[in-house]
Design a protein around this motif. Sequence first.
Motif, PDB file in Angstrom:
ATOM      1  N   ASP A   1     -31.534  37.075 -22.767  1.00  0.00           N
ATOM      2  CA  ASP A   1     -32.285  36.243 -23.709  1.00  0.00           C
ATOM      3  C   ASP A   1     -33.731  36.735 -23.806  1.00  0.00           C
ATOM      4  O   ASP A   1     -34.308  36.801 -24.900  1.00  0.00           O
ATOM      5  CB  ASP A   1     -32.241  34.789 -23.261  1.00  0.00           C
ATOM      6  CG  ASP A   1     -32.843  33.848 -24.285  1.00  0.00           C
ATOM      7  OD1 ASP A   1     -32.315  33.798 -25.417  1.00  0.00           O
ATOM      8  OD2 ASP A   1     -33.829  33.168 -23.967  1.00  0.00           O
ATOM      9  N   GLU A   2     -34.318  37.101 -22.677  1.00  0.00           N
ATOM     10  CA  GLU A   2     -35.689  37.603 -22.685  1.00  0.00           C
ATOM     11  C   GLU A   2     -35.781  38.937 -23.423  1.00  0.00           C
ATOM     12  O   GLU A   2     -36.755  39.197 -24.149  1.00  0.00           O
ATOM     13  CB  GLU A   2     -36.187  37.769 -21.247  1.00  0.00           C
ATOM     14  CG  GLU A   2     -36.389  36.438 -20.517  1.00  0.00           C
ATOM     15  CD  GLU A   2     -36.697  36.630 -19.050  1.00  0.00           C
ATOM     16  OE1 GLU A   2     -36.568  37.776 -18.552  1.00  0.00           O
ATOM     17  OE2 GLU A   2     -37.066  35.639 -18.387  1.00  0.00           O
ATOM     18  N   ALA A   3     -34.777  39.772 -23.252  1.00  0.00           N
ATOM     19  CA  ALA A   3     -34.774  41.068 -23.945  1.00  0.00           C
ATOM     20  C   ALA A   3     -34.680  40.877 -25.456  1.00  0.00           C
ATOM     21  O   ALA A   3     -35.358  41.580 -26.220  1.00  0.00           O
ATOM     22  CB  ALA A   3     -33.606  41.917 -23.440  1.00  0.00           C
ATOM     23  N   MET A   4     -33.847  39.923 -25.891  1.00  0.00           N
ATOM     24  CA  MET A   4     -33.757  39.653 -27.326  1.00  0.00           C
ATOM     25  C   MET A   4     -35.070  39.096 -27.858  1.00  0.00           C
ATOM     26  O   MET A   4     -35.496  39.439 -28.964  1.00  0.00           O
ATOM     27  CB  MET A   4     -32.604  38.690 -27.617  1.00  0.00           C
ATOM     28  CG  MET A   4     -31.231  39.312 -27.507  1.00  0.00           C
ATOM     29  SD  MET A   4     -29.959  38.364 -28.385  1.00  0.00           S
ATOM     30  CE  MET A   4     -30.068  36.785 -27.542  1.00  0.00           C
ATOM     31  N   GLY A   5     -35.710  38.228 -27.086  1.00  0.00           N
ATOM     32  CA  GLY A   5     -36.985  37.681 -27.506  1.00  0.00           C
ATOM     33  C   GLY A   5     -38.050  38.753 -27.628  1.00  0.00           C
ATOM     34  O   GLY A   5     -38.844  38.764 -28.584  1.00  0.00           O
ATOM     35  N   LEU A   6     -38.081  39.687 -26.674  1.00  0.00           N
ATOM     36  CA  LEU A   6     -39.044  40.783 -26.708  1.00  0.00           C
ATOM     37  C   LEU A   6     -38.790  41.677 -27.918  1.00  0.00           C
ATOM     38  O   LEU A   6     -39.722  42.095 -28.618  1.00  0.00           O
ATOM     39  CB  LEU A   6     -38.949  41.596 -25.414  1.00  0.00           C
ATOM     40  CG  LEU A   6     -39.876  42.810 -25.289  1.00  0.00           C
ATOM     41  CD1 LEU A   6     -41.338  42.385 -25.382  1.00  0.00           C
ATOM     42  CD2 LEU A   6     -39.606  43.545 -23.977  1.00  0.00           C
ATOM     43  N   PHE A   7     -37.533  41.949 -28.195  1.00  0.00           N
ATOM     44  CA  PHE A   7     -37.169  42.775 -29.344  1.00  0.00           C
ATOM     45  C   PHE A   7     -37.594  42.105 -30.648  1.00  0.00           C
ATOM     46  O   PHE A   7     -38.085  42.756 -31.575  1.00  0.00           O
ATOM     47  CB  PHE A   7     -35.661  43.012 -29.327  1.00  0.00           C
ATOM     48  CG  PHE A   7     -35.171  43.977 -30.382  1.00  0.00           C
ATOM     49  CD1 PHE A   7     -35.455  45.319 -30.283  1.00  0.00           C
ATOM     50  CD2 PHE A   7     -34.442  43.526 -31.461  1.00  0.00           C
ATOM     51  CE1 PHE A   7     -35.011  46.210 -31.249  1.00  0.00           C
ATOM     52  CE2 PHE A   7     -33.986  44.402 -32.420  1.00  0.00           C
ATOM     53  CZ  PHE A   7     -34.276  45.756 -32.315  1.00  0.00           C
ATOM     54  N   ASN A   8     -37.433  40.810 -30.706  1.00  0.00           N
ATOM     55  CA  ASN A   8     -37.840  40.025 -31.876  1.00  0.00           C
ATOM     56  C   ASN A   8     -39.355  40.174 -32.107  1.00  0.00           C
ATOM     57  O   ASN A   8     -39.817  40.353 -33.240  1.00  0.00           O
ATOM     58  CB  ASN A   8     -37.470  38.565 -31.677  1.00  0.00           C
ATOM     59  CG  ASN A   8     -37.356  37.789 -32.974  1.00  0.00           C
ATOM     60  OD1 ASN A   8     -38.087  38.047 -33.920  1.00  0.00           O
ATOM     61  ND2 ASN A   8     -36.443  36.844 -33.015  1.00  0.00           N
TER      62      ASN A   8
END
Length: 207
Positions: A193-200
Motif C-alpha cells: 500500500d505504501e509503495a502504491m501511494g509513493l508511486f501515486n
Amino acid sequence: MGITERKEREKTERRQAILAAAQHLFNEQGFEKVSMRNIAEAIEYSPATIYLYFKDKNELLFALQNQAFSQLKQAFDSVFDIFHPAERLQAIGHQYLQFAFKHPELFELMFIMTGPMEAVEARGEAEPWASGRAAFNRVVQVMQQGMDAGVFHCADAETGALMVWSQVHGLAALFLRKRLMIFSEERRLTIMDEAMGLFNKVLQYGL
C-alpha cells in the motif's frame, strides 16, 4: 419463445456449463492437468460436443480469460464515484490487488499462461482482445481524468496507464509468487500500500 430463440438459449446454456465445469476442474487440479475429455466427462457430454463450442483447449482458456477480465473491469467500474483523481487511481490499484489475491488461479490465466494468448494470435483479428483492452481502458480513463484536472503529469494517458498497470501487476505477482517473504507477514500488505501511494505521488509531483 420460437424454435430459433430456444435453440440459441440452449446453446448458450451448454457453453456456460462447459466453462463452469472447466473452471471448477482447473481450480481443483490446475490448468495443465485438465483435458478437454476430463471436462466432457464432468458434465456428461461427449468430447465431440465440447469441440462444437471450442476448437481446442486454448480457445476454452481464452473464453475463461475473457470472463475474468470482464470481472476485473466491473471491479474497476466501482472507483468512478471517487472524486479526486489521485484517490481514484489508488482505489483502482487496490481493486486490482484484491482481485488477484481473491482469484489467484484467474490471475495466472489472465497474465501468466500463454495458451489464451496463443488463441488470440490464431484469430488474427484487428482488435482481438477486447476484454483485456476494456479493463485497461478503465485505467487509461482514470489517467486522462487526472491529467485533465492537472493532477497527473504525463504526456500520454495510455503510456501513463501502462506504467500504473505494470506497477500494480508487479506487486500482485511478487505477493502471489511469495517473493515478498523478505518482509514480515505483518509488513507485506502495508508495504504494498505504501509503495502504491509513493508511486501515486510520483505521478503527481515527479521525482
